[in-house]
Design a protein around this motif. Structure first.
Motif, PDB file in Angstrom:
ATOM      1  N   ALA A   1      23.897  32.241  27.681  1.00 16.35           N
ATOM      2  CA  ALA A   1      25.015  31.472  28.216  1.00 16.35           C
ATOM      3  C   ALA A   1      25.135  31.706  29.723  1.00 16.35           C
ATOM      4  O   ALA A   1      24.998  32.827  30.198  1.00 16.35           O
ATOM      5  N   VAL A   2      25.392  30.631  30.464  1.00 18.50           N
ATOM      6  CA  VAL A   2      25.486  30.693  31.926  1.00 18.50           C
ATOM      7  C   VAL A   2      26.941  30.578  32.351  1.00 18.50           C
ATOM      8  O   VAL A   2      27.669  29.711  31.878  1.00 18.50           O
ATOM      9  N   THR A   3      27.341  31.463  33.261  1.00 25.05           N
ATOM     10  CA  THR A   3      28.680  31.431  33.832  1.00 25.05           C
ATOM     11  C   THR A   3      28.553  31.312  35.346  1.00 25.05           C
ATOM     12  O   THR A   3      27.805  32.069  35.961  1.00 25.05           O
ATOM     13  N   ARG A   4      29.288  30.368  35.921  1.00 23.27           N
ATOM     14  CA  ARG A   4      29.312  30.240  37.385  1.00 23.27           C
ATOM     15  C   ARG A   4      30.368  31.190  37.923  1.00 23.27           C
ATOM     16  O   ARG A   4      31.539  31.087  37.614  1.00 23.27           O
ATOM     17  N   ARG A   5      29.937  32.122  38.789  1.00 26.34           N
ATOM     18  CA  ARG A   5      30.859  33.088  39.369  1.00 26.34           C
ATOM     19  C   ARG A   5      31.370  32.643  40.729  1.00 26.34           C
ATOM     20  O   ARG A   5      32.492  32.929  41.092  1.00 26.34           O
ATOM     21  N   ASN A   6      30.538  31.977  41.496  1.00 34.73           N
ATOM     22  CA  ASN A   6      30.940  31.550  42.824  1.00 34.73           C
ATOM     23  C   ASN A   6      30.067  30.364  43.230  1.00 34.73           C
ATOM     24  O   ASN A   6      28.851  30.434  43.110  1.00 34.73           O
ATOM     25  N   VAL A   7      30.688  29.300  43.696  1.00 30.32           N
ATOM     26  CA  VAL A   7      29.949  28.133  44.171  1.00 30.32           C
ATOM     27  C   VAL A   7      30.476  27.781  45.556  1.00 30.32           C
ATOM     28  O   VAL A   7      31.676  27.657  45.758  1.00 30.32           O
TER      29      VAL A   7
ATOM     30  N   VAL B 245      21.287  30.579  43.329  1.00 29.14           N
ATOM     31  CA  VAL B 245      20.573  29.309  43.451  1.00 29.14           C
ATOM     32  C   VAL B 245      21.083  28.564  44.672  1.00 29.14           C
ATOM     33  O   VAL B 245      22.286  28.495  44.920  1.00 29.14           O
ATOM     34  N   ILE B 246      20.136  28.006  45.427  1.00 31.09           N
ATOM     35  CA  ILE B 246      20.448  27.177  46.596  1.00 31.09           C
ATOM     36  C   ILE B 246      20.105  25.730  46.237  1.00 31.09           C
ATOM     37  O   ILE B 246      19.045  25.474  45.663  1.00 31.09           O
ATOM     38  N   THR B 247      20.984  24.796  46.572  1.00 28.05           N
ATOM     39  CA  THR B 247      20.664  23.398  46.291  1.00 28.05           C
ATOM     40  C   THR B 247      19.486  22.971  47.162  1.00 28.05           C
ATOM     41  O   THR B 247      19.224  23.557  48.216  1.00 28.05           O
ATOM     42  N   LYS B 248      18.768  21.932  46.729  1.00 28.31           N
ATOM     43  CA  LYS B 248      17.558  21.511  47.441  1.00 28.31           C
ATOM     44  C   LYS B 248      17.838  20.980  48.841  1.00 28.31           C
ATOM     45  O   LYS B 248      16.950  20.975  49.686  1.00 28.31           O
ATOM     46  N   ASP B 249      19.081  20.575  49.116  1.00 24.13           N
ATOM     47  CA  ASP B 249      19.414  20.145  50.472  1.00 24.13           C
ATOM     48  C   ASP B 249      19.892  21.310  51.334  1.00 24.13           C
ATOM     49  O   ASP B 249      20.150  21.151  52.530  1.00 24.13           O
ATOM     50  N   GLY B 250      20.021  22.507  50.737  1.00 24.49           N
ATOM     51  CA  GLY B 250      20.404  23.704  51.476  1.00 24.49           C
ATOM     52  C   GLY B 250      21.885  23.845  51.737  1.00 24.49           C
ATOM     53  O   GLY B 250      22.322  24.825  52.334  1.00 24.49           O
TER      54      GLY B 250
END
Length: 192
Positions: free
Chosen positions: A95-101, A76-81
Motif C-alpha cells: 500500500a502506498v501513502t503520500r506523505r508530502n507532495v 519521486v520527481i515529476t517528468k517536468d521537474g
C-alpha cells in the motif's frame, strides 16, 4: 474450568486474526501445553515492487528509495521537474501513502536526474546482477565534485552482508564503492 475455556478462546482468536503464530494455553497446575510454533510467511514487497507501486501512485522519475523497518521510503520527481512526492510503501502489503507532495519545485534542481539514461529501477537491477541479494537503498548522486552522476545502490546479500555499488547514470556500469562509515552489518536505516 472457565479459565481454560477463556484462554483457549483467546488463543483461537490470535490464531485466526494474526495467522500462524505461537500460542500457549494454560493447563491446570504447573504444566503448560504450547501449540507448535510456526512462522507465517509474510509477503515482503521487494525494492522493485515498491518502485513500481510508487510510480503507479505518483508517475515520474524515482530520485531515491530506502527501506526502514517495514516501510519503503520513495521520493519521486515529476517528468517536468516541477513536482516532488515523498511516498511510503508498506513492505508487507504494498500500500502506498503520500506523505508530502510539492508542486512548486525548481526545475533546474533535478535536470541531471531527469536527463539520466539509467533509471533507479535499471540501477537496482544492474547492482543485483553484479552482486546477488536484495536491494535496500537506491539514491541519486549528482555531486558537484567533478564526478559523473551516478546511483548509489545498497544490496544486502543472503549472507547478511551489505554491498555498496555505484552505477553510472549514463552507461549503467557497476563499480563497488569503498566502505564508508556505514557498518555493513547495520540494520538501521540510513539518514542518507
Amino acid at each position: 474450568m472457565k479459565r481454560n475455556v477463556y484462554v483457549s478462546a483467546a488463543a483461537s482468536v490470535v490464531l485466526m486474526v494474526a495467522g500462524p503464530v505461537a500460542a500457549a494455553t494454560a493447563a491446570p497446575g504447573d504444566t503448560a501445553r504450547t501449540a507448535p510454533t510456526a512462522v507465517a510467511p509474510l509477503v515482503d514487497v521487494t525494492a522493485e515492487a515498491a518502485l513500481a507501486a510508487a510510480l503507479e501512485n505518483y508517475p515520474g522519475v524515482v530520485e531515491s528509495l530506502d527501506r526502514e523497518a517495514n516501510v519503503w521510503h520513495v521520493d519521486v520527481i515529476t517528468k517536468d521537474g516541477k513536482g516532488h512526492a515523498e511516498l511510503e510503501v508498506d513492505a508487507a502489503s504494498g500500500a502506498v501513502t503520500r506523505r508530502n507532495v510539492d508542486t512548486d519545485q525548481d526545475t533546474n534542481e533535478h535536470k541531471d536526474l531527469l536527463a539520466a539514461k539509467v533509471t533507479a529501477e535499471q540501477a537496482a537491477k544492474a547492482a543485483v546482477a553484479a552482486h546477488p541479494g536484495q536491494v535496500w537503498t537506491v539514491e541519486w548522486d549528482s555531486d558537484d565534485d567533478g564526478r559523473a552522476a551516478s546511483w548509489h545502490v545498497e544490496v544486502r546479500g543472503t549472507d547478511g552482508k551489505t554491498w555498496d555499488a555505484s552505477v553510472d547514470a549514463a552507461t549503467g556500469k557497476v563499480t563497488e564503492q569503498a566502505d564508508s562509515d556505514n557498518d555493513s552489518g547495520n540494520d538501521s536505516g540510513n539518514n542518507g
